[in-house]
Design a protein around this motif. Structure first.
Motif, PDB file in Angstrom:
ATOM      1  N   CYS A  52      -3.700  10.815   3.930  1.00 20.04           N
ATOM      2  CA  CYS A  52      -4.622  10.164   3.002  1.00 20.04           C
ATOM      3  C   CYS A  52      -4.297   8.692   2.685  1.00 20.04           C
ATOM      4  CB  CYS A  52      -4.688  11.077   1.783  1.00 20.04           C
ATOM      5  SG  CYS A  52      -5.076  10.363   0.242  1.00 20.04           S
ATOM      6  N   PRO A  53      -3.076   8.340   2.223  1.00 16.16           N
ATOM      7  CA  PRO A  53      -2.851   6.933   1.891  1.00 16.16           C
ATOM      8  C   PRO A  53      -2.839   6.013   3.118  1.00 16.16           C
ATOM      9  CG  PRO A  53      -0.830   8.194   1.559  1.00 16.16           C
ATOM     10  CD  PRO A  53      -1.914   9.182   1.871  1.00 16.16           C
ATOM     11  N   CYS A 108       0.820  -1.220   0.000  1.00 19.74           N
ATOM     12  CA  CYS A 108       0.000   0.000   0.000  1.00 19.74           C
ATOM     13  C   CYS A 108       0.851   1.266   0.000  1.00 19.74           C
ATOM     14  CB  CYS A 108      -0.922   0.024   1.215  1.00 19.74           C
ATOM     15  SG  CYS A 108      -2.255  -1.170   1.132  1.00 19.74           S
ATOM     16  N   MET A 124      -7.069  13.787   6.140  1.00 20.53           N
ATOM     17  CA  MET A 124      -6.409  13.214   4.975  1.00 20.53           C
ATOM     18  C   MET A 124      -5.423  14.165   4.307  1.00 20.53           C
ATOM     19  SD  MET A 124      -8.388  10.375   4.107  1.00 20.53           S
ATOM     20  CE  MET A 124      -9.421  10.132   2.708  1.00 20.53           C
ATOM     21  N   SER A 159      -6.436   5.388   3.973  1.00 17.45           N
ATOM     22  CA  SER A 159      -6.977   4.483   2.963  1.00 17.45           C
ATOM     23  C   SER A 159      -6.483   3.043   3.158  1.00 17.45           C
ATOM     24  CB  SER A 159      -6.574   5.011   1.581  1.00 17.45           C
ATOM     25  OG  SER A 159      -7.243   4.335   0.580  1.00 17.45           O
ATOM     26  N   SER A 160      -5.277   2.869   3.692  1.00  9.54           N
ATOM     27  CA  SER A 160      -4.736   1.529   3.958  1.00  9.54           C
ATOM     28  C   SER A 160      -5.395   0.878   5.165  1.00  9.54           C
ATOM     29  CB  SER A 160      -3.233   1.592   4.267  1.00  9.54           C
ATOM     30  OG  SER A 160      -2.528   2.235   3.256  1.00  9.54           O
ATOM     31  N   GLY A 168      -4.490   7.806  -2.192  1.00 14.50           N
ATOM     32  CA  GLY A 168      -5.501   7.102  -1.397  1.00 14.50           C
ATOM     33  C   GLY A 168      -6.393   6.225  -2.258  1.00 14.50           C
ATOM     34  N   LYS A 169      -6.778   6.731  -3.428  1.00 14.32           N
ATOM     35  CA  LYS A 169      -7.645   5.948  -4.320  1.00 14.32           C
ATOM     36  C   LYS A 169      -6.903   4.744  -4.890  1.00 14.32           C
ATOM     37  CE  LYS A 169     -10.757   9.582  -5.855  1.00 14.32           C
ATOM     38  NZ  LYS A 169     -10.993  10.535  -6.950  1.00 14.32           N
TER      39      LYS A 169
END
Lengths: 287, 280
Positions: free
Chosen positions: A173-174, A34, B143, A177-178, A141-142
């Protein structure tokens, strides 16, 4: 199927070396990298790519010079300072489309941008889903969400027990998202004041998303006092410290040879990584 | 002059290099230090600044005046981030998806949307001896780092040498932090991970047209591929720091290299001179 993500807050604490060892130790799993803007796990797992997918995400504004009357409205409304002299800087453009919506001449179009690629690969430890975000790109993130989704599909299809993810550094963000919806977060920290400061913040993020946490202290003998402090902090927070991995150059030696350290050397590092994986799998079985 | 310190890979020693460079210079020229690793800012641990001002960073998010709203759906249609949904006679707003672009409020035909600030972090300003110190902190669960980095960089004072400590990676927060730099130092380690991420970071800097040089930290273990790569690409290696348990122990206690081992001060002065020679 249970999903575990390894995080650290601070970069360079040893996440990827430890994850590569989990790949060798865990049976019935799919691995996921990720950390999409500095993906390194493939260097240790030596994958053979089976599928390559384009990752189209976000948009960039493009001005048609022929239609543009240089009225300047687009420049006035853009909050990201992405338009100068009636030209869009694609690196600064956040793809909001405000300029496109207000341009009185219809001179602006929004174009999809190819932000990176993601891959499904075969390794001698099973499948690896990984990605490469284009440098300077957004939407990490996406892309993380896309690789995790693919890993879930593979795990479901093959009836695998675990999804093991190498997370990115930081807390933004990442990382979020993970982490979202994972069953367990493993925080790999180090006994340095920065490592401890950053661990504290990433544990708070895990709490925020109500993800259970366990901790492994890497390079634990670098500073015994700080290691004790991490242990007592975790004890007070009700967090298990599942391993104390000593500092040893064999980790780098294994990396240079492209091997997970548990397959390279059976000294003080490897038993602790094995112990960490046993604690993780034990917690996941019972969660 | 603005010098940023970046890396690609995390934990290679960016903050170690940035703080020692800053501490070596004040006799030569005044320094301003910006910690733009707003997700995990650590430079304050080493520079121990006295922080005197704190400012909240907010992004403007839409607020709907239900009396004026006709539920036409224009706001949801123009929002590129799916931060607004209009369902029958209800407008739903998802604040954490909003980038604060302002399109919805400008384009609402009824003038029903105003903007309210949503706090996503803070910027703190202070002083560490002669060094002006500024850092940003992203709030837990948020974020978006770039708006905070932009706020930190609004404090840039070009009369000083500006040193920017950057987060790892090569995506949007890193670009936001390094852009407009006159020079970027890339700190790496002589391992396959270090090389892989260095190559990505160099590609990023080429795209931004920022000149760069390399610092190899923890030399002595690993392999020689980073050296060979830099040689082949014509990228100067400006500093080599050996793997030394003494340096690692000082770091673990929050002590900078030049304060713990003052003989390094000369080396960092030379590094600064080399940066001057290689800058834009």
């Amino acid at each position: 199927m249970k999903e575990v993500v390894v995080l650290s807050g601070k970069g360079g604490t040893g996440k990827t070396s430890i994850i590569a060892s989990f790949a060798a130790l865990a049976k019935s799993k799919v691995m996921v990298d990720c950390d999409v803007d500095a993906a390194d796990l493939y260097l240790l797992l030596q994958p053979i790519t089976q599928e390559k997918h384009e990752f189209w995400s976000g948009q960039v504004a493009v001005i048609d010079e022929e239609k543009c009357t240089q009225c300047g409205l687009c420049q006035d409304v853009c909050r990201f300072n992405a338009i100068e002299n009636f030209k869009v800087d694609p690196i600064s453009c956040e793809g909001c489309g405000f300029c496109y919506n207000v341009c009185p001449e219809g001179a602006i179009t929004m174009e999809e941008s190819l932000s990176g690629h993601w891959f499904v690969s075969e390794t001698r430890y099973g499948h690896l889903v990984h990605a490469r975000l284009g440098v300077t790109e957004e939407n990490s993130g996406k892309l993380v969400a896309a690789v995790r989704q693919e890993a879930r599909l593979i795990a479901q299809r093959q009836g695998l027990d675990y999804i093991i993810s190498d997370g990115p550094p930081g807390i933004g963000c990442p990382v979020i998202s993970s982490l979202a919806g994972a069953d367990l977060a493993v925080i790999v920290t180090e006994p340095t004041l920065s490592g401890m400061h950053d661990m504290d913040r990433v544990i708070d993020v895990c709490r925020h998303f109500t993800i259970p946490v366990i901790v492994g202290i890497n390079k634990c003998d670098l500073n015994e006092d700080n290691s004790h402090q991490i242990e007592s902090y975790c004890h007070d927070q009700g967090i298990e410290v599942a391993a104390k991995i000593p500092f040893d150059n064999v980790v780098t030696e294994a990396l240079v040879r492209g091997l997970p350290v548990v397959e390279y050397c059976d000294n003080g590092v490897s038993p602790q990584i094995k112990r960490l994986w046993q604690s993780i799998s034990g917690l996941l079985v019972n969660s | 002059m603005i010098v940023s310190i970046a890396s690609g890979k995390g934990g290679t020693g960016k903050t170690l290099v940035a703080t020692s460079l800053a501490l070596s210079l004040p006799n030569k020229r005044p320094v301003q230090f910006l910690d733009c690793d707003v997700e995990e800012p650590d430079a304050h641990i080493f520079l121990k600044p006295l922080l005197t001002h704190k400012q909240a960073v907010s992004i403007p998010i839409p607020h709907i005046d239900e009396k004026k709203c006709t539920y036409c759906g224009k706001c949801a249609e123009v929002c590129a981030y799916n931060a607004i949904a209009v369902i029958k006679e209800k407008v739903l707003i998802f604040p954490e998806l909003c980038h604060g672009c302002g399109a919805c409020s400008y384009l609402c035909p009824e003038g029903a949307i105003s903007e309210v600030g949503r706090e996503i972090g803070v910027v703190e300003v202070g002083q560490s001896k002669e060094i002006e110190f500024i850092h940003g902190k992203l709030a837990i669960g948020e974020m978006m780092a770039p708006p905070i980095i932009r706020e930190v960089k609004k404090h840039i004072n070009q009369e000083r040498l500006v040193i920017i400590d950057v987060s790892p990676g090569t995506s949007c927060p890193v670009v936001e932090a390094v852009k407009d730099s006159d020079f970027c130092l890339l700190v790496t380690e002589p391992t396959p991970f270090g090389l892989n991420d260095l190559v990505l970071a160099i590609e990023m800097l080429h795209r931004l047209a920022i000149p760069c040089g390399v610092v190899i930290n923890r030399g002595g273990v690993g392999d020689s591929n980073v050296e060979e790569y830099c040689h082949k690409e014509g990228i100067p290696i400006l500093l080599r720091i050996p793997l030394d348990i003494e340096i690692a122990k000082l770091y673990s206690r929050g002590i900078t290299l030049v304060e713990g081992l003052p003989q390094w001060r000369e080396t960092f002065l030379r590094l600064y001179n080399d940066i001057e020679l290689n800058k834009k």
